[in-house]
Design an enzyme around this catalytic site. Structure first.
Site, PDB file in Angstrom:
ATOM      1  N   ASP A  21      11.887  -4.252  -5.323  1.00 21.02           N
ATOM      2  CA  ASP A  21      10.854  -3.519  -5.589  1.00 21.02           C
ATOM      3  C   ASP A  21       9.607  -4.363  -5.737  1.00 21.02           C
ATOM      4  OD1 ASP A  21      10.006  -0.681  -6.184  1.00 21.02           O
ATOM      5  OD2 ASP A  21       8.977  -1.751  -7.310  1.00 21.02           O
ATOM      6  N   ASP A 121       7.294   0.080  -0.646  1.00 18.75           N
ATOM      7  CA  ASP A 121       7.415  -1.264  -1.447  1.00 18.75           C
ATOM      8  C   ASP A 121       8.762  -1.530  -1.876  1.00 18.75           C
ATOM      9  OD1 ASP A 121       7.759   0.706  -3.634  1.00 18.75           O
ATOM     10  OD2 ASP A 121       6.644  -0.768  -5.058  1.00 18.75           O
ATOM     11  N   GLU A 122       9.791  -0.774  -1.432  1.00 20.69           N
ATOM     12  CA  GLU A 122      11.214  -1.075  -1.765  1.00 20.69           C
ATOM     13  C   GLU A 122      12.372  -0.968  -0.751  1.00 20.69           C
ATOM     14  OE1 GLU A 122      10.938   2.198  -4.942  1.00 20.69           O
ATOM     15  OE2 GLU A 122      13.104   1.992  -4.731  1.00 20.69           O
TER      16      GLU A 122
HETATM   17  N1  DCP Z   1       2.337   5.768  -5.991  1.00 18.19           N
HETATM   18  C1  DCP Z   1       1.837   6.781  -6.147  1.00 18.19           C
HETATM   19  N2  DCP Z   1       1.882   7.771  -6.769  1.00 18.19           N
HETATM   20  C2  DCP Z   1       2.871   7.731  -7.743  1.00 18.19           C
HETATM   21  C3  DCP Z   1       3.832   6.599  -7.842  1.00 18.19           C
HETATM   22  C4  DCP Z   1       3.687   5.560  -6.859  1.00 18.19           C
HETATM   23  O1  DCP Z   1       0.714   6.829  -5.409  1.00 18.19           O
HETATM   24  N3  DCP Z   1       2.955   8.762  -8.994  1.00 18.19           N
HETATM   25  C5  DCP Z   1       2.168   4.470  -5.024  1.00 18.19           C
HETATM   26  C6  DCP Z   1       1.402   3.233  -5.671  1.00 18.19           C
HETATM   27  C7  DCP Z   1       2.494   2.283  -5.961  1.00 18.19           C
HETATM   28  C8  DCP Z   1       3.541   2.576  -4.982  1.00 18.19           C
HETATM   29  O2  DCP Z   1       3.620   3.996  -4.867  1.00 18.19           O
HETATM   30  O3  DCP Z   1       1.736   0.968  -5.863  1.00 18.19           O
HETATM   31  C9  DCP Z   1       5.008   2.287  -5.379  1.00 18.19           C
HETATM   32  O4  DCP Z   1       5.439   2.909  -6.509  1.00 18.19           O
HETATM   33  P1  DCP Z   1       6.362   2.339  -7.571  1.00 18.19           P
HETATM   34  O5  DCP Z   1       6.754   3.417  -8.549  1.00 18.19           O
HETATM   35  O6  DCP Z   1       7.122   1.272  -7.086  1.00 18.19           O
HETATM   36  O7  DCP Z   1       5.216   1.729  -8.595  1.00 18.19           O
HETATM   37  P2  DCP Z   1       4.257   0.484  -8.543  1.00 18.19           P
HETATM   38  O8  DCP Z   1       4.824  -0.620  -7.749  1.00 18.19           O
HETATM   39  O9  DCP Z   1       2.870   0.675  -8.623  1.00 18.19           O
HETATM   40  O10 DCP Z   1       4.684  -0.201 -10.074  1.00 18.19           O
HETATM   41  P3  DCP Z   1       5.991  -1.086 -10.420  1.00 18.19           P
HETATM   42  O11 DCP Z   1       5.635  -2.481 -10.944  1.00 18.19           O
HETATM   43  O12 DCP Z   1       6.542  -0.171 -11.581  1.00 18.19           O
HETATM   44  O13 DCP Z   1       7.147  -1.064  -9.276  1.00 18.19           O
HETATM   45 CA    CA Z   2       7.151  -1.113  -7.020  1.00 16.90          CA
HETATM   46 CA    CA Z   3       8.985   1.508  -5.493  1.00 16.75          CA
END
Ligand code: DCP
Ligand code: CA
Ligand code: CA
Length: 380
Positions: A21, A121-122
């Site tokens: 991820d 992203d995963e």
């Molecule tokens: N996303 C979004 N709204 C949300 C959750 C996520 O638009 N409520 C989008 C933005 C994030 C992407 O999806 O960058 C991936 O979500 P992740 O849950 O993997 O979160 P992040 O990658 O941002 O953070 P982490 O470092 O915790 O994985």
């Molecule tokens: Ca992520």
């Molecule tokens: Ca993710």
């Protein structure tokens, strides 16, 4: 003396599964294209367009998170939290993130025996063959993957390794950013038991509260709880799932998500009949099952079909195309009802088996998904 008989139990090949991820993905993409941002709080926003500051935070880098800025909070609140900082607020540029995602997925795919992308992203990688079942080798492979993503894309990620998808996912979440967590089969129980039940996919706020009333707080509590009681409270399917999940059992394979063309279910009726009430009772259940798959795959449908196998074994089908794509369960059930009502005015025969189908899919708009994410219905 007769030779001693030796029984060899052939157990199923143990698996090694990885979940990769990317860290603070949208914000990290922004840092990638403008490295000067790395030193500052970065907040990526979905602007609703109603007023300058209305909308919600999509994600934020880890500097901004220290100030309490997280996915889903209103933009004005994020601005308030960062008012004394040199913070940068940017709109979502999904096209760019998709491009970056595509390049990372290519790297990941090249290291997997089996590959399954589960979000922008995963992805899950089954590396059982490649590592010959060795978690040590899997660890080295994970380090290599991290280096490659860093060298080629200037991005960090967090990786979890476990004997199945469920454990790999939780392992990846536990240490972020730039984490690498390995949970060997014999460590699964100790790893899971102290964690909160909300770590399990499918345990949202409501389920958490219900479990609390049963005295269940941690995954360990859940594992000790009588499975029959769980089934009484949550139903057979969920109760069994919660029990298996709590002890780290998950058999679902890593599988490529190809484009599906239709989703259908068919089942035999308790008795041969023309009685719509009996038939719809059955098809409503089938609709529920099909709908569950639709939600999992984030699909909307434009066509609904029904099928009936009659007592003379002939197979009849009917279908209808809707004006607009939808993923609404009630629309699905109503259309099925309509189709069967009409169908049984046209035949004298009784039905033996009945089925339902949806097809002509449209991927639900990403925008819609984000909103669902924000109100916390979907777990990423
Ligand atoms: N996303 C979004 N709204 C949300 C959750 C996520 O638009 N409520 C989008 C933005 C994030 C992407 O999806 O960058 C991936 O979500 P992740 O849950 O993997 O979160 P992040 O990658 O941002 O953070 P982490 O470092 O915790 O994985
Ligand atoms: Ca992520
Ligand atoms: Ca993710």
């Amino acid at each position: 003396m007769p030779p001693k008989r030796v029984t060899i139990l052939l157990s199923k090949q143990a698996r090694v599964v990885m979940l990769v991820d990317l860290d603070y993905f949208f914000a990290q993409c922004e840092e990638k294209r403008n490295p000067l941002l790395k030193e500052k709080p970065v907040v990526v926003c979905v602007y609703s367009g109603r007023s300058e500051e209305s909308g919600a935070v999509s994600t934020a880098n880890y500097i901004a998170r220290k100030y309490g800025v997280t996915s889903g909070i209103p933009i004005f609140l994020a601005k308030k939290k960062l008012k004394n900082e040199d913070a940068v607020f940017l709109p979502v540029d999904r096209k760019f993130y998709e491009e970056v995602s595509g390049m990372v997925m290519k790297i990941l795919r090249s290291h997997a025996d089996l590959f399954e992308k589960v979000g922008i992203d995963e992805a899950y990688l089954d590396v059982s063959q490649k590592t010959k079942g060795s978690f040590e080798e899997a660890k080295e492979l994970a380090q290599k993957i991290k280096e490659e993503i860093q060298a080629q894309q200037k991005l960090t990620c967090s990786i979890g390794i476990g004997p199945n998808k469920l454990v790999a996912k939780i392992a990846a979440d536990i240490q972020k950013p730039d984490g690498l967590t390995i949970v060997k089969p014999e460590q699964v129980e100790d790893f899971l038991s102290p964690l909160q039940v909300t770590r399990l996919i499918g345990v949202g706020r409501k389920t958490k509260m219900k479990m609390q009333t049963l005295g269940i707080e941690t995954i360990g509590d859940l594992a000790k709880y009588d499975v029959q009681r769980l089934i009484e409270v949550f139903g057979k399917k969920l109760g069994t799932y919660f029990h298996n999940a709590s002890i780290g059992v998950d058999e679902i394979p890593v599988q490529e998500r190809g484009e599906v063309e239709s989703i259908s279910r068919i089942s035999t009726l308790k008795e041969d009949t023309q009685d719509l009430k009996i038939i719809l009772e059955k098809t409503n259940q089938l609709c529920d099952e099909v709908h569950e798959k639709l939600v999992q795959r984030e699909l909307s449908f434009k066509s609904v079909g029904v099928v009936a196998v009659m007592i003379d074994m002939s197979v009849r089908s009917r279908s209808k195309t809707l004006e607009n794509p939808t993923n609404d369960l009630e629309v699905f059930k109503k259309t099925v009802q309509e189709l069967f009502e009409r169908f049984f005015t046209e035949t004298e025969l009784e039905a033996r088996r009945v089925g339902v189908k949806v097809s002509n899919f449209v991927k639900q708009k990403e925008k819609q998904k984000e909103i669902i994410d924000f109100i916390g219905f979907a777990k990423n």
